[in-house]
Design a protein around this motif. Sequence first.
Motif, PDB file in Angstrom:
ATOM      1  N   GLN A 259       0.957  -1.327   0.122  1.00 23.60           N
ATOM      2  CA  GLN A 259      -0.287   0.115   0.088  1.00 23.60           C
ATOM      3  C   GLN A 259       0.905   1.227  -0.151  1.00 23.60           C
ATOM      4  O   GLN A 259       0.610   2.300  -0.773  1.00 23.60           O
ATOM      5  N   ASP A 260       2.227   1.202   0.748  1.00 26.11           N
ATOM      6  CA  ASP A 260       3.001   2.482   1.068  1.00 26.11           C
ATOM      7  C   ASP A 260       3.392   2.553  -0.450  1.00 26.11           C
ATOM      8  O   ASP A 260       3.497   3.548  -1.219  1.00 26.11           O
ATOM      9  N   GLU A 261       3.934   1.910  -1.200  1.00 25.39           N
ATOM     10  CA  GLU A 261       4.353   1.698  -2.421  1.00 25.39           C
ATOM     11  C   GLU A 261       3.422   2.581  -3.670  1.00 25.39           C
ATOM     12  O   GLU A 261       3.625   3.828  -4.382  1.00 25.39           O
ATOM     13  N   VAL A 262       2.060   2.474  -3.182  1.00 27.15           N
ATOM     14  CA  VAL A 262       1.459   2.336  -4.675  1.00 27.15           C
ATOM     15  C   VAL A 262       0.414   4.467  -3.585  1.00 27.15           C
ATOM     16  O   VAL A 262       0.764   4.533  -4.874  1.00 27.15           O
ATOM     17  N   TYR A 263       0.672   4.506  -2.771  1.00 27.89           N
ATOM     18  CA  TYR A 263       1.272   5.858  -2.185  1.00 27.89           C
ATOM     19  C   TYR A 263       1.962   6.659  -2.542  1.00 27.89           C
ATOM     20  O   TYR A 263       1.281   7.159  -2.751  1.00 27.89           O
ATOM     21  N   GLU A 264       2.870   6.345  -1.894  1.00 26.29           N
ATOM     22  CA  GLU A 264       4.397   7.026  -2.250  1.00 26.29           C
ATOM     23  C   GLU A 264       4.793   7.821  -4.207  1.00 26.29           C
ATOM     24  O   GLU A 264       4.275   8.263  -4.655  1.00 26.29           O
TER      25      GLU A 264
END
Length: 177
Positions: free
Chosen positions: A60-65
């Motif tokens: 999720q973090d990679e998608v958000y960033e």
Amino acid sequence: MTAHLTAVVRVAVRIRPLLPKEVLHRHRVCVRVVPGTGQVMVGEDRCFYFDNAFGPSVSQDEVYESCVHLLVERLVNGENATVFCYGQTGSGKTYTLGGRSQDEEGGIIDRAAQDLFIYLAEKTKESDVVDVTVKVSYIEVYKEELRDLLQRQTTHKELHIREDERGNTEHMLAEGP
């Protein structure tokens, strides 16, 4: 500044993993991301290009960033921002936006809200701004009807989306009879 940071519209695709029932019925993965590119391959020979392409194991973090973080930064600096998720039922939109539960990693909404208030706190410390108003909508388009999922009273009422005189997008309840 690179082109993907200045583009008006950026498109990303996220491929979800097979669901347990799909694995049970021996379904096969037919879509894959070509590593290091924004390319998605369907079957053996059909390729599609996106600004970002994420495989089933991406956090999720990679998608958000990669897709949203910069939008939140720019929003605090006075620009408009929209995250639009599209896909058929069961394709992973709700998971990407909201995550699964509070115990697991949050989705785009959780992360954007957290960053937004951190940026606003920093901005109010460095200026004479005393009052900040944050308005948020979580609009669902289903069967050509709009509803704000954060407003209970819009469950069965029609919403209209318009631009105000400054070009800002706003939504409002339709006038009753």
